[in-house]
Design a protein around this motif. Structure first.
Motif, PDB file in Angstrom:
ATOM      1  N   ASP A 131     -32.404 -21.048  29.263  1.00 54.90           N
ATOM      2  CA  ASP A 131     -33.536 -20.977  30.347  1.00 54.90           C
ATOM      3  C   ASP A 131     -34.777 -21.534  29.911  1.00 54.90           C
ATOM      4  N   ALA A 132     -34.111 -22.644  29.752  1.00 58.01           N
ATOM      5  CA  ALA A 132     -35.305 -23.902  29.175  1.00 58.01           C
ATOM      6  C   ALA A 132     -35.623 -25.273  30.417  1.00 58.01           C
ATOM      7  N   ALA A 133     -35.877 -26.209  29.878  1.00 53.64           N
ATOM      8  CA  ALA A 133     -36.754 -27.759  30.088  1.00 53.64           C
ATOM      9  C   ALA A 133     -34.616 -27.682  31.195  1.00 53.64           C
ATOM     10  N   LYS A 134     -34.520 -27.676  32.839  1.00 56.35           N
ATOM     11  CA  LYS A 134     -33.513 -28.446  33.160  1.00 56.35           C
ATOM     12  C   LYS A 134     -33.089 -29.862  33.158  1.00 56.35           C
ATOM     13  N   GLY A 135     -33.735 -30.465  32.316  1.00 54.27           N
ATOM     14  CA  GLY A 135     -33.267 -32.216  32.756  1.00 54.27           C
ATOM     15  C   GLY A 135     -32.608 -32.043  31.027  1.00 54.27           C
ATOM     16  N   GLN A 136     -32.881 -31.018  30.228  1.00 52.32           N
ATOM     17  CA  GLN A 136     -31.928 -30.932  28.420  1.00 52.32           C
ATOM     18  C   GLN A 136     -30.719 -30.234  28.416  1.00 52.32           C
ATOM     19  N   TYR A 137     -30.251 -29.527  29.222  1.00 50.33           N
ATOM     20  CA  TYR A 137     -29.123 -28.781  29.478  1.00 50.33           C
ATOM     21  C   TYR A 137     -28.480 -29.474  28.676  1.00 50.33           C
ATOM     22  N   GLY A 138     -28.092 -30.300  28.985  1.00 51.93           N
ATOM     23  CA  GLY A 138     -26.534 -31.864  28.926  1.00 51.93           C
ATOM     24  C   GLY A 138     -26.995 -32.197  27.216  1.00 51.93           C
ATOM     25  N   GLU A 139     -28.316 -31.831  26.675  1.00 52.34           N
ATOM     26  CA  GLU A 139     -28.312 -32.435  25.326  1.00 52.34           C
ATOM     27  C   GLU A 139     -28.175 -30.833  24.196  1.00 52.34           C
ATOM     28  N   PHE A 140     -28.205 -29.659  24.914  1.00 52.80           N
ATOM     29  CA  PHE A 140     -28.381 -28.431  24.170  1.00 52.80           C
ATOM     30  C   PHE A 140     -26.311 -28.155  24.578  1.00 52.80           C
ATOM     31  N   LEU A 141     -25.177 -28.753  25.391  1.00 52.76           N
ATOM     32  CA  LEU A 141     -24.193 -28.152  25.200  1.00 52.76           C
ATOM     33  C   LEU A 141     -23.357 -28.187  24.264  1.00 52.76           C
ATOM     34  N   THR A 142     -23.411 -29.450  23.594  1.00 53.78           N
ATOM     35  CA  THR A 142     -22.446 -29.735  22.594  1.00 53.78           C
ATOM     36  C   THR A 142     -22.937 -28.692  20.996  1.00 53.78           C
ATOM     37  N   GLU A 143     -23.672 -28.368  21.035  1.00 52.59           N
ATOM     38  CA  GLU A 143     -24.142 -27.394  20.268  1.00 52.59           C
ATOM     39  C   GLU A 143     -24.182 -25.908  20.660  1.00 52.59           C
ATOM     40  N   CYS A 144     -24.170 -25.931  22.000  1.00 51.97           N
ATOM     41  CA  CYS A 144     -24.147 -24.225  22.167  1.00 51.97           C
ATOM     42  C   CYS A 144     -22.870 -23.711  22.351  1.00 51.97           C
ATOM     43  N   VAL A 159     -29.633 -23.543  37.560  1.00 50.55           N
ATOM     44  CA  VAL A 159     -28.890 -24.942  38.078  1.00 50.55           C
ATOM     45  C   VAL A 159     -28.875 -25.341  39.113  1.00 50.55           C
ATOM     46  N   LEU A 160     -28.998 -24.597  39.812  1.00 49.79           N
ATOM     47  CA  LEU A 160     -29.130 -25.334  41.757  1.00 49.79           C
ATOM     48  C   LEU A 160     -30.800 -25.814  41.806  1.00 49.79           C
ATOM     49  N   TYR A 161     -31.353 -25.754  41.335  1.00 53.02           N
ATOM     50  CA  TYR A 161     -33.112 -25.903  41.408  1.00 53.02           C
ATOM     51  C   TYR A 161     -33.012 -25.836  42.380  1.00 53.02           C
ATOM     52  N   LYS A 162     -34.034 -25.672  43.386  1.00 48.91           N
ATOM     53  CA  LYS A 162     -34.542 -25.133  44.614  1.00 48.91           C
ATOM     54  C   LYS A 162     -33.378 -25.727  45.582  1.00 48.91           C
ATOM     55  N   GLY A 163     -32.218 -26.187  45.724  1.00 48.98           N
ATOM     56  CA  GLY A 163     -31.132 -26.533  45.759  1.00 48.98           C
ATOM     57  C   GLY A 163     -30.971 -27.871  46.410  1.00 48.98           C
ATOM     58  N   MET A 164     -31.716 -28.701  45.321  1.00 48.95           N
ATOM     59  CA  MET A 164     -32.333 -30.394  44.302  1.00 48.95           C
ATOM     60  C   MET A 164     -30.828 -30.563  44.238  1.00 48.95           C
ATOM     61  N   ILE A 165     -30.038 -29.713  43.630  1.00 48.99           N
ATOM     62  CA  ILE A 165     -28.745 -30.000  42.964  1.00 48.99           C
ATOM     63  C   ILE A 165     -27.295 -30.577  44.012  1.00 48.99           C
ATOM     64  N   ALA A 166     -27.923 -30.151  45.214  1.00 46.00           N
ATOM     65  CA  ALA A 166     -27.146 -29.748  45.893  1.00 46.00           C
ATOM     66  C   ALA A 166     -27.190 -31.058  47.272  1.00 46.00           C
ATOM     67  N   ASN A 167     -28.263 -30.654  47.944  1.00 45.62           N
ATOM     68  CA  ASN A 167     -29.173 -31.574  48.444  1.00 45.62           C
ATOM     69  C   ASN A 167     -29.648 -32.771  48.517  1.00 45.62           C
ATOM     70  N   TYR A 185     -24.304 -32.254  33.958  1.00 50.03           N
ATOM     71  CA  TYR A 185     -24.985 -31.289  32.948  1.00 50.03           C
ATOM     72  C   TYR A 185     -22.844 -30.193  33.952  1.00 50.03           C
ATOM     73  N   LEU A 186     -23.705 -30.380  34.936  1.00 52.26           N
ATOM     74  CA  LEU A 186     -23.076 -29.282  35.711  1.00 52.26           C
ATOM     75  C   LEU A 186     -21.116 -30.066  35.654  1.00 52.26           C
ATOM     76  N   ASN A 187     -21.580 -30.686  36.112  1.00 44.19           N
ATOM     77  CA  ASN A 187     -19.621 -31.603  35.576  1.00 44.19           C
ATOM     78  C   ASN A 187     -19.601 -31.050  35.378  1.00 44.19           C
ATOM     79  N   ASP A 188     -20.094 -31.714  33.194  1.00 40.58           N
ATOM     80  CA  ASP A 188     -19.421 -31.127  32.343  1.00 40.58           C
ATOM     81  C   ASP A 188     -18.830 -29.902  31.970  1.00 40.58           C
ATOM     82  N   ILE A 189     -19.788 -28.865  32.558  1.00 42.86           N
ATOM     83  CA  ILE A 189     -19.606 -27.488  32.297  1.00 42.86           C
ATOM     84  C   ILE A 189     -18.127 -26.820  33.127  1.00 42.86           C
ATOM     85  N   CYS A 190     -18.382 -27.615  34.234  1.00 42.06           N
ATOM     86  CA  CYS A 190     -17.048 -27.846  35.338  1.00 42.06           C
ATOM     87  C   CYS A 190     -15.519 -27.939  34.758  1.00 42.06           C
TER      88      CYS A 190
END
Ligand SMILES: C[S@@+](CC[C@H](N)C(=O)[O-])C[C@H]1O[C@@H](n2cnc3c(N)ncnc32)[C@H](O)[C@@H]1O
Length: 213
Positions: A131-144, A159-167, A185-190
């Motif tokens: 629940d931190a900077a949305k642009g950094q989730y990808g950076e955190f993923l390997t360690e998580c 993760v859908l950030y005001k709908g912007m991610i989907a549209n 990030y979503l592509n990676d985790i999915c």
């Protein structure tokens, strides 16, 4: 808001309200524009979290300590929460609130930028709340993924950030990089071989990623 207002209003007035110090922190967050986990997402977090009976929880993004205090309710006896925050004022407020809640021995606030701190941690966690900077989730993923136990869960908020991610039509210019990174990030985790991920349009969008056994 990514859901209809009338749905959110109904859900919020129907789900149970929090007890203890949490209503006071909700009030503080609202008056001081501190973003904390939304009520319906908070309930999803506690309900899914309870299924795991977590002994160790890692949170990235403490703010005033609201969600870590909330998650202390779902810890197994003797369990602990490590929570990472980089903003000095928030670190101070979180520590004060955690002490006031009598949870100083349960919740450990780690000061620093998660992109550095995560590399230095070497523990196994049952639940990781991003629940931190949305642009950094990808950076955190390997360690998580490294620190998440098999059968554990990464719970990613916003993760859908005001709908912007989907549209694309909703994307404002200055958020383009965040949107691009979050989509990646979503592509990676999915599409990961070791995670099974569900994307849920609740709050500002939640991803639940289960680490396969
Ligand atoms: C949405 S708030 C967290 C809210 C909190 N989880 C809650 O619901 O009560 C995000 C917090 O993450 C912190 N943050 C953002 N990026 C970070 C990073 N890379 N490392 C550490 N903290 C970060 C911000 O300073 C902010 O306090």
């Amino acid at each position: 808001m990514i859901c209809y207002d009338y749905i959110n209003e109904y859900v919020r007035k129907t789900i149970k309200t929090n007890q203890g110090i949490l209503p006071e922190l909700e009030d503080y967050a609202s008056k001081n524009h501190v973003p904390i986990v939304q009520p319906e997402v908070a309930r999803l977090l506690t309900v899914t979290g309870r299924l795991l009976k977590p002994v160790r929880i890692l949170e990235v993004g403490t703010a005033i300590g609201y969600s870590s205090i909330l998650m202390s309710e779902i810890l197994a006896p003797g369990g602990v929460i490590d929570t990472i925050e980089r903003y000095d004022l928030m670190i101070e407020l979180a520590r004060q609130n955690i002490k006031k809640a009598g949870l100083a021995d349960t919740i450990n606030v780690i000061a620093g930028d998660a992109s550095e701190v995560l590399k230095c941690l070497d523990k196994e966690y049952d639940l990781i709340f991003l629940d931190a900077a949305k642009g950094q989730y990808g950076e955190f993923l390997t360690e998580c993924i490294r620190m998440l136990r098999k059968g554990g869960l990464i719970f990613s908020d916003n993760v859908l950030y005001k709908g912007m991610i989907a549209n694309d039509d909703l994307v404002v210019r200055r958020k383009k990089t965040i949107v691009k990174r979050m989509r990646s990030y979503l592509n990676d985790i999915c599409n990961s071989d070791i995670l099974d991920t569900s994307l849920i349009p609740i709050g500002d969008g939640v991803a639940l990623s289960y680490k396969l056994e």
